[in-house]
Motif scaffolding. Structure first.
Motif, short mmCIF file in Angstrom:
data_model
loop_
_atom_site.label_atom_id
_atom_site.label_comp_id
_atom_site.label_asym_id
_atom_site.label_seq_id
_atom_site.Cartn_x
_atom_site.Cartn_y
_atom_site.Cartn_z
N LEU A 290 0.85 -1.20 0.00
CA LEU A 290 0.00 0.00 0.00
C LEU A 290 0.88 1.24 0.00
N PRO A 291 0.60 2.20 -0.87
CA PRO A 291 1.41 3.43 -0.88
C PRO A 291 1.16 4.28 0.36
N GLY A 292 2.10 5.15 0.65
CA GLY A 292 2.01 6.01 1.82
C GLY A 292 0.79 6.91 1.81
N TRP A 293 0.42 7.44 0.64
CA TRP A 293 -0.75 8.32 0.57
C TRP A 293 -2.03 7.57 0.93
N PHE A 294 -2.08 6.26 0.63
CA PHE A 294 -3.26 5.48 0.97
C PHE A 294 -3.37 5.28 2.49
N VAL A 295 -2.22 5.03 3.12
CA VAL A 295 -2.20 4.90 4.57
C VAL A 295 -2.65 6.21 5.21
N LYS A 296 -2.19 7.33 4.66
CA LYS A 296 -2.62 8.63 5.17
C LYS A 296 -4.12 8.84 4.96
N LEU A 297 -4.63 8.39 3.83
CA LEU A 297 -6.06 8.52 3.54
C LEU A 297 -6.90 7.70 4.52
N VAL A 298 -6.45 6.47 4.81
CA VAL A 298 -7.15 5.64 5.79
C VAL A 298 -7.09 6.30 7.17
N THR A 299 -5.95 6.86 7.51
CA THR A 299 -5.81 7.56 8.79
C THR A 299 -6.71 8.78 8.84
N LEU A 300 -6.83 9.49 7.73
CA LEU A 300 -7.74 10.64 7.66
C LEU A 300 -9.19 10.19 7.87
N GLY A 301 -9.56 9.06 7.29
CA GLY A 301 -10.90 8.51 7.52
C GLY A 301 -11.12 8.17 8.98
N LEU A 302 -10.09 7.64 9.61
CA LEU A 302 -10.18 7.33 11.04
C LEU A 302 -10.30 8.60 11.87
N ILE A 303 -9.55 9.63 11.49
CA ILE A 303 -9.63 10.92 12.18
C ILE A 303 -11.05 11.49 12.07
N TRP A 304 -11.62 11.45 10.85
CA TRP A 304 -12.98 11.95 10.68
C TRP A 304 -13.95 11.14 11.54
N ALA A 305 -13.82 9.82 11.49
CA ALA A 305 -14.75 8.96 12.24
C ALA A 305 -14.70 9.28 13.72
N TYR A 306 -13.50 9.42 14.27
CA TYR A 306 -13.38 9.73 15.69
C TYR A 306 -13.98 11.09 16.01
N LEU A 307 -13.61 12.10 15.25
CA LEU A 307 -14.09 13.45 15.52
C LEU A 307 -15.61 13.54 15.41
N HIS A 308 -16.15 12.98 14.33
CA HIS A 308 -17.60 13.06 14.15
C HIS A 308 -18.31 12.28 15.25
N HIS A 309 -17.84 11.10 15.56
CA HIS A 309 -18.49 10.28 16.58
C HIS A 309 -18.43 10.98 17.94
N PHE A 310 -17.30 11.57 18.24
CA PHE A 310 -17.15 12.28 19.52
C PHE A 310 -18.07 13.49 19.59
N ILE A 311 -18.06 14.32 18.56
CA ILE A 311 -18.87 15.54 18.58
C ILE A 311 -20.36 15.20 18.57
N ALA A 312 -20.76 14.22 17.77
CA ALA A 312 -22.17 13.81 17.76
C ALA A 312 -22.57 13.20 19.09
N GLY A 313 -21.67 12.47 19.72
CA GLY A 313 -21.95 11.92 21.05
C GLY A 313 -22.13 13.01 22.08
N VAL A 314 -21.27 14.03 22.03
CA VAL A 314 -21.41 15.17 22.95
C VAL A 314 -22.74 15.88 22.67
N ARG A 315 -23.12 15.98 21.42
CA ARG A 315 -24.40 16.60 21.06
C ARG A 315 -25.56 15.84 21.70
N HIS A 316 -25.51 14.50 21.61
CA HIS A 316 -26.58 13.69 22.20
C HIS A 316 -26.60 13.82 23.72
N LEU A 317 -25.42 13.82 24.35
CA LEU A 317 -25.36 13.98 25.80
C LEU A 317 -25.91 15.34 26.22
N TRP A 318 -25.55 16.38 25.47
CA TRP A 318 -26.03 17.72 25.77
C TRP A 318 -27.55 17.80 25.63
N MET A 319 -28.06 17.20 24.57
CA MET A 319 -29.51 17.22 24.37
C MET A 319 -30.21 16.44 25.49
#
Length: 142
Positions: free
Chosen positions: A76-105
């Motif tokens: 796997l090329p390095g850019w692909f590993v970075k792309l997968v990591t970026l997907g993981l970053i998005w997943a964590y951030l979105h899940h965390f922020i949406a979870g905080v939204r639900h807790l706040w609500m």
């Protein structure tokens, strides 16, 4: 009862062919993306464990770990590993922020339609903006 009784609207399920044209509200989009981000994080859990192990074991394993993002690994090329990591970053951030939204609500009992709409838009904007900022750092733009 009058002759001209007010008729109630009839709601029907949408057909599979209507999914593309159906306009989901932002709260629905956040809800679906919250589930998707949870699945992405679960599926990438072995990758997360590998990153944690190689980044903390020793200096040599850390150098090998950082080299994967440059040269790639296992075909796997390095850019692909970075792309997968970026997907993981998005997943964590979105899940965390949406979870905080639900807790706040839940904590404030804020369940109005307008408040749900605005908090969903804020959730989407924050997760995308933070992902772009960390993605720029990941790809070496700053």
């Amino acid at each position: 009862m009058t002759d001209r009784a007010k008729t109630r609207p009839v709601f029907t399920n949408i057909h599979v062919t209507q999914i593309v044209s159906y306009r989901l509200p932002p709260a629905g989009i956040v809800s679906i993306l919250h589930r998707i981000s949870g699945v992405v994080m679960f599926l990438l859990l072995p990758f997360v464990v590998w990153m944690l192990d190689n980044s903390l074991s020793s200096e040599i394993s850390y150098d090998a770990f950082t080299n994967v993002f440059v040269a790639g690994a296992a075909g796997l090329p390095g850019w692909f590993v970075k792309l997968v990591t970026l997907g993981l970053i998005w997943a964590y951030l979105h899940h965390f922020i949406a979870g905080v939204r639900h807790l706040w609500m839940d904590a404030t009992h804020s369940v109005s339609k307008a408040q749900g709409h605005s908090s969903a838009v804020i959730t989407l904007a924050l997760s995308v903006l933070l992902t772009l900022a960390l993605g720029a750092k990941l790809f070496g733009l700053y």
